[in-house]
Design an enzyme around this catalytic site. Structure first.
Site, PDB file in Angstrom:
ATOM      1  N   GLY A   1       0.710  -1.219   0.154  1.00 45.48           N
ATOM      2  CA  GLY A   1       0.007  -0.058   0.082  1.00 45.48           C
ATOM      3  C   GLY A   1       0.799   1.580  -0.017  1.00 45.48           C
ATOM      4  N   GLN A   2       0.110   2.277  -0.411  1.00 46.52           N
ATOM      5  CA  GLN A   2       0.976   3.541  -0.547  1.00 46.52           C
ATOM      6  C   GLN A   2       1.842   4.162   0.759  1.00 46.52           C
ATOM      7  OE1 GLN A   2      -1.245   7.066  -1.760  1.00 46.52           O
ATOM      8  NE2 GLN A   2      -3.228   6.387  -0.599  1.00 46.52           N
TER       9      GLN A   2
ATOM     10  N   THR B   1     -10.107   6.763   9.509  1.00 44.90           N
ATOM     11  CA  THR B   1     -10.072   7.739   8.395  1.00 44.90           C
ATOM     12  C   THR B   1     -10.930   8.846   8.988  1.00 44.90           C
ATOM     13  OG1 THR B   1     -11.360   7.745   6.095  1.00 44.90           O
ATOM     14  CG2 THR B   1     -12.204   6.028   7.801  1.00 44.90           C
ATOM     15  N   ASP B   2     -11.080   9.935   8.314  1.00 46.31           N
ATOM     16  CA  ASP B   2     -12.199  11.028   8.435  1.00 46.31           C
ATOM     17  C   ASP B   2     -13.448  10.490   8.040  1.00 46.31           C
ATOM     18  OD1 ASP B   2     -11.100  10.900   5.822  1.00 46.31           O
ATOM     19  OD2 ASP B   2     -11.666  12.837   5.226  1.00 46.31           O
TER      20      ASP B   2
ATOM     21  N   TYR C   1     -17.740   2.044   3.864  1.00 46.70           N
ATOM     22  CA  TYR C   1     -16.309   1.995   4.076  1.00 46.70           C
ATOM     23  C   TYR C   1     -16.244   2.696   5.470  1.00 46.70           C
ATOM     24  CZ  TYR C   1     -11.494   4.035   4.152  1.00 46.70           C
ATOM     25  OH  TYR C   1     -10.168   4.397   4.391  1.00 46.70           O
TER      26      TYR C   1
ATOM     27  N   LYS D   1     -14.510   1.043   8.952  1.00 44.48           N
ATOM     28  CA  LYS D   1     -13.307   1.561   9.543  1.00 44.48           C
ATOM     29  C   LYS D   1     -13.658   1.896  11.075  1.00 44.48           C
ATOM     30  CE  LYS D   1      -9.731   2.417   8.096  1.00 44.48           C
ATOM     31  NZ  LYS D   1      -8.619   1.575   7.946  1.00 44.48           N
TER      32      LYS D   1
ATOM     33  N   ASP E   1      -2.126 -12.520   4.943  1.00 39.58           N
ATOM     34  CA  ASP E   1      -3.683 -12.101   4.869  1.00 39.58           C
ATOM     35  C   ASP E   1      -4.290 -11.645   6.109  1.00 39.58           C
ATOM     36  OD1 ASP E   1      -6.356 -11.786   4.359  1.00 39.58           O
ATOM     37  OD2 ASP E   1      -6.842 -13.619   3.033  1.00 39.58           O
TER      38      ASP E   1
ATOM     39  N   TYR F   1      -9.184  -2.302   3.161  1.00 36.45           N
ATOM     40  CA  TYR F   1      -9.983  -2.406   1.842  1.00 36.45           C
ATOM     41  C   TYR F   1     -10.300  -0.717   1.639  1.00 36.45           C
ATOM     42  CZ  TYR F   1     -13.939  -3.348  -1.152  1.00 36.45           C
ATOM     43  OH  TYR F   1     -14.782  -3.293  -2.326  1.00 36.45           O
ATOM     44  N   THR F   2      -9.734  -0.199   0.845  1.00 37.69           N
ATOM     45  CA  THR F   2     -10.000   1.414   0.684  1.00 37.69           C
ATOM     46  C   THR F   2     -10.464   1.772  -0.534  1.00 37.69           C
ATOM     47  OG1 THR F   2      -7.902   1.386  -0.610  1.00 37.69           O
ATOM     48  CG2 THR F   2      -7.659   1.640   1.656  1.00 37.69           C
TER      49      THR F   2
HETATM   50  N1  LIG Z   1      -6.199   6.220   0.715  1.00 39.69           N
HETATM   51  C1  LIG Z   1      -6.768   7.362   1.505  1.00 39.69           C
HETATM   52  O1  LIG Z   1      -7.295   8.346   1.007  1.00 39.69           O
HETATM   53  C2  LIG Z   1      -7.000   7.085   2.978  1.00 39.69           C
HETATM   54  C3  LIG Z   1      -7.858   8.090   3.512  1.00 39.69           C
HETATM   55  C4  LIG Z   1      -7.790   7.987   5.058  1.00 39.69           C
HETATM   56  C5  LIG Z   1      -7.774   6.825   5.826  1.00 39.69           C
HETATM   57  N2  LIG Z   1      -6.622   5.855   5.027  1.00 39.69           N
HETATM   58  C6  LIG Z   1      -6.388   4.840   5.669  1.00 39.69           C
HETATM   59  O2  LIG Z   1      -5.133   4.752   5.927  1.00 39.69           O
HETATM   60  C7  LIG Z   1      -4.568   3.238   5.771  1.00 39.69           C
HETATM   61  C8  LIG Z   1      -3.511   3.116   4.788  1.00 39.69           C
HETATM   62  O3  LIG Z   1      -4.116   3.407   3.500  1.00 39.69           O
HETATM   63  P1  LIG Z   1      -3.379   3.395   1.918  1.00 39.69           P
HETATM   64  O4  LIG Z   1      -3.845   4.880   1.156  1.00 39.69           O
HETATM   65  O5  LIG Z   1      -2.045   3.015   2.143  1.00 39.69           O
HETATM   66  O6  LIG Z   1      -4.024   2.146   1.276  1.00 39.69           O
HETATM   67  P2  LIG Z   1      -3.677   1.220   0.040  1.00 39.69           P
HETATM   68  O7  LIG Z   1      -2.759   2.124  -0.608  1.00 39.69           O
HETATM   69  O8  LIG Z   1      -5.074   1.063  -0.572  1.00 39.69           O
HETATM   70  O9  LIG Z   1      -3.202  -0.111   0.846  1.00 39.69           O
HETATM   71  C9  LIG Z   1      -3.904  -1.058   1.546  1.00 39.69           C
HETATM   72  C10 LIG Z   1      -3.176  -2.193   1.324  1.00 39.69           C
HETATM   73  O10 LIG Z   1      -3.778  -3.147   2.021  1.00 39.69           O
HETATM   74  C11 LIG Z   1      -3.785  -4.440   1.548  1.00 39.69           C
HETATM   75  N3  LIG Z   1      -4.681  -5.289   1.782  1.00 39.69           N
HETATM   76  C12 LIG Z   1      -6.058  -5.473   1.505  1.00 39.69           C
HETATM   77  N4  LIG Z   1      -6.865  -6.411   2.091  1.00 39.69           N
HETATM   78  C13 LIG Z   1      -5.551  -7.259   2.606  1.00 39.69           C
HETATM   79  C14 LIG Z   1      -5.667  -8.357   3.384  1.00 39.69           C
HETATM   80  N5  LIG Z   1      -6.600  -9.021   3.613  1.00 39.69           N
HETATM   81  N6  LIG Z   1      -4.487  -8.540   3.954  1.00 39.69           N
HETATM   82  C15 LIG Z   1      -3.582  -7.947   3.793  1.00 39.69           C
HETATM   83  N7  LIG Z   1      -3.335  -6.899   3.209  1.00 39.69           N
HETATM   84  C16 LIG Z   1      -4.377  -6.356   2.626  1.00 39.69           C
HETATM   85  C17 LIG Z   1      -3.819  -4.076  -0.139  1.00 39.69           C
HETATM   86  O11 LIG Z   1      -3.388  -5.120  -0.868  1.00 39.69           O
HETATM   87  P3  LIG Z   1      -3.329  -5.159  -2.367  1.00 39.69           P
HETATM   88  O12 LIG Z   1      -2.200  -4.267  -2.851  1.00 39.69           O
HETATM   89  O13 LIG Z   1      -3.192  -6.642  -2.793  1.00 39.69           O
HETATM   90  O14 LIG Z   1      -4.774  -4.620  -2.975  1.00 39.69           O
HETATM   91  C18 LIG Z   1      -2.979  -2.826  -0.152  1.00 39.69           C
HETATM   92  O15 LIG Z   1      -1.667  -3.027  -0.534  1.00 39.69           O
HETATM   93  C19 LIG Z   1      -5.917   2.607   5.711  1.00 39.69           C
HETATM   94  O16 LIG Z   1      -6.077   2.022   6.948  1.00 39.69           O
HETATM   95  C20 LIG Z   1      -6.779   3.356   5.219  1.00 39.69           C
HETATM   96  O17 LIG Z   1      -8.180   3.044   5.563  1.00 39.69           O
HETATM   97  C21 LIG Z   1      -6.671   6.117   3.753  1.00 39.69           C
END
Ligand SMILES: NC(=O)c1ccc[n+]([C@@H]2O[C@H](COP(=O)([O-])OP(=O)(O)OC[C@H]3O[C@@H](n4cnc5c(N)ncnc54)[C@H](OP(=O)(O)O)[C@@H]3O)[C@@H](O)[C@H]2O)c1
Length: 295
Positions: free
Chosen positions: A12-13, A102-103, A126, A130, A37, A62-63
């Site tokens: 993830g990012q 998340t917000d 979502y 969360k 997983d 799950y985003t």
């Molecule tokens: N992105 C946003 O704008 C945002 C905003 C608010 C909060 N957040 C929170 O910040 C955190 C980091 O988000 P992010 O933006 O880095 O998300 P992301 O880039 O979507 O990365 C999430 C990662 O989780 C992995 N994943 C999904 N299901 C999984 C499972 N069952 N077991 C293990 N890994 C799994 C995904 O794998 P795959 O690569 O295989 O899909 C992906 O690599 C999360 O908690 C998110 O809810 C994000």
């Protein structure tokens, strides 16, 4: 002595940035979804028993906000049940846990930035999933758990608004962007800096972490366009057009104004987040910088 830290969701990012920024004293073990997983309670238990980390950072989620409306069970399995598995496994070995949220746990109707203890009221699946994850973690670990809510996350890699905009600006002459949803873009380097400091300090509790300032998605898009042009990432004229949420219907509703009050984290860590425009500038510079020569 080194501290062992496990990071989930390594592709993830946010996890990628954490890995890049890992402090020297940390022994980081990062697992992507294929390696761990987090919905598999047995696998989670075995993994933590085997590595016995001091901290578990759950960056997996799950985003897909819109897909979560139809794939609700999948969203809850990853965002609600799985953090509970991690918390239970962490509790068994006496490890600390950091969980990202998340917000979108808020409805976006508050006239002031949301404080961590403000009432939650998600308006999409979502957000519900969360919030359920936060509660599962707190139920097991209490205030020992560190839960950090963030928003509008983007980084140099990954699927995010910045990269979508950069692609669209190469393909289209005109891009319509919603101007009546307000929040704060958050660059992964900001998040990573706060998280590593909080881990080092052994912080617990519920906190908020975004960059500083306020923006609509339209403001964010305009800033991306002008900075990307200045840095030579976009070489053509593109018109960014403000539209309303009503003109861009999506399966999931979004909070109209979900600003997060970050003061508890700033006070606890002694760090201050940069303005989102400065963070955006730095991320775009990192994208355009030539790759470093191997040492
Ligand atoms: N992105 C946003 O704008 C945002 C905003 C608010 C909060 N957040 C929170 O910040 C955190 C980091 O988000 P992010 O933006 O880095 O998300 P992301 O880039 O979507 O990365 C999430 C990662 O989780 C992995 N994943 C999904 N299901 C999984 C499972 N069952 N077991 C293990 N890994 C799994 C995904 O794998 P795959 O690569 O295989 O899909 C992906 O690599 C999360 O908690 C998110 O809810 C994000």
């Amino acid at each position: 002595m080194s501290t062992t830290v496990i990071v989930t969701g390594a592709h993830g990012q946010f996890a990628q940035q954490l890995i890049t920024d890992q402090p020297a004293h940390v022994r980081l073990i990062a697992f992507n979804r294929a390696q761990l997983d987090i919905t598999d309670a047995v696998q989670v238990q075995q993994c933590l028993q085997h590595h016995r980390p001091a901290w578990v950072i759950n960056a997996a989620a799950y985003t897909a906000v819109d897909r979560a409306e139809s794939e609700t069970a999948a969203a809850f399995a990853v965002n609600a049940e799985a953090p509970g598995h991690l918390a239970q496994a962490a509790a068994r070995i006496g490890a600390r846990m950091l969980h990202l949220s998340t917000d979108y746990v808020f409805d976006g109707q508050s006239p002031r930035p949301y404080r961590p203890d403000d009432a939650t009221a998600p308006i999409n699946q979502y957000g519900h999933s969360k919030l359920a994850g936060e509660r599962k973690v707190q139920a097991v670990l209490g205030s020992e758990a560190l839960i950090v809510r963030t928003a509008w996350v983007y980084g140099t890699t990954g699927q995010n608004f910045l990269h979508t905009l950069l692609r669209l600006m190469r393909e289209r002459d005109r891009i319509s962007v919603v101007a009546d949803q307000i929040g704060t873009p958050t660059a992964t380097p900001t998040l990573s800096r706060f998280i590593w400091r909080a881990v080092e300090q052994g912080l617990g509790g519920l906190h908020h972490c975004t960059d500083a300032g306020v923006a609509s998605w339209y403001d964010f898009a305009q800033a991306i366009y002008s900075l990307a042009q200045a840095q030579g990432l976009v070489q053509r004229a593109v018109s960014i057009v403000p539209i309303s949420t009503a003109q861009y219907p999506t399966p999931a509703r979004r909070p109209a104004c979900a600003l997060l009050d970050k003061s508890s984290l700033w006070e606890a860590t002694g760090l201050i987040a940069p303005h989102w425009r400065d963070s955006l500038h730095a991320v775009l510079q990192a994208i355009t910088a030539p790759p470093k020569a191997p040492v």
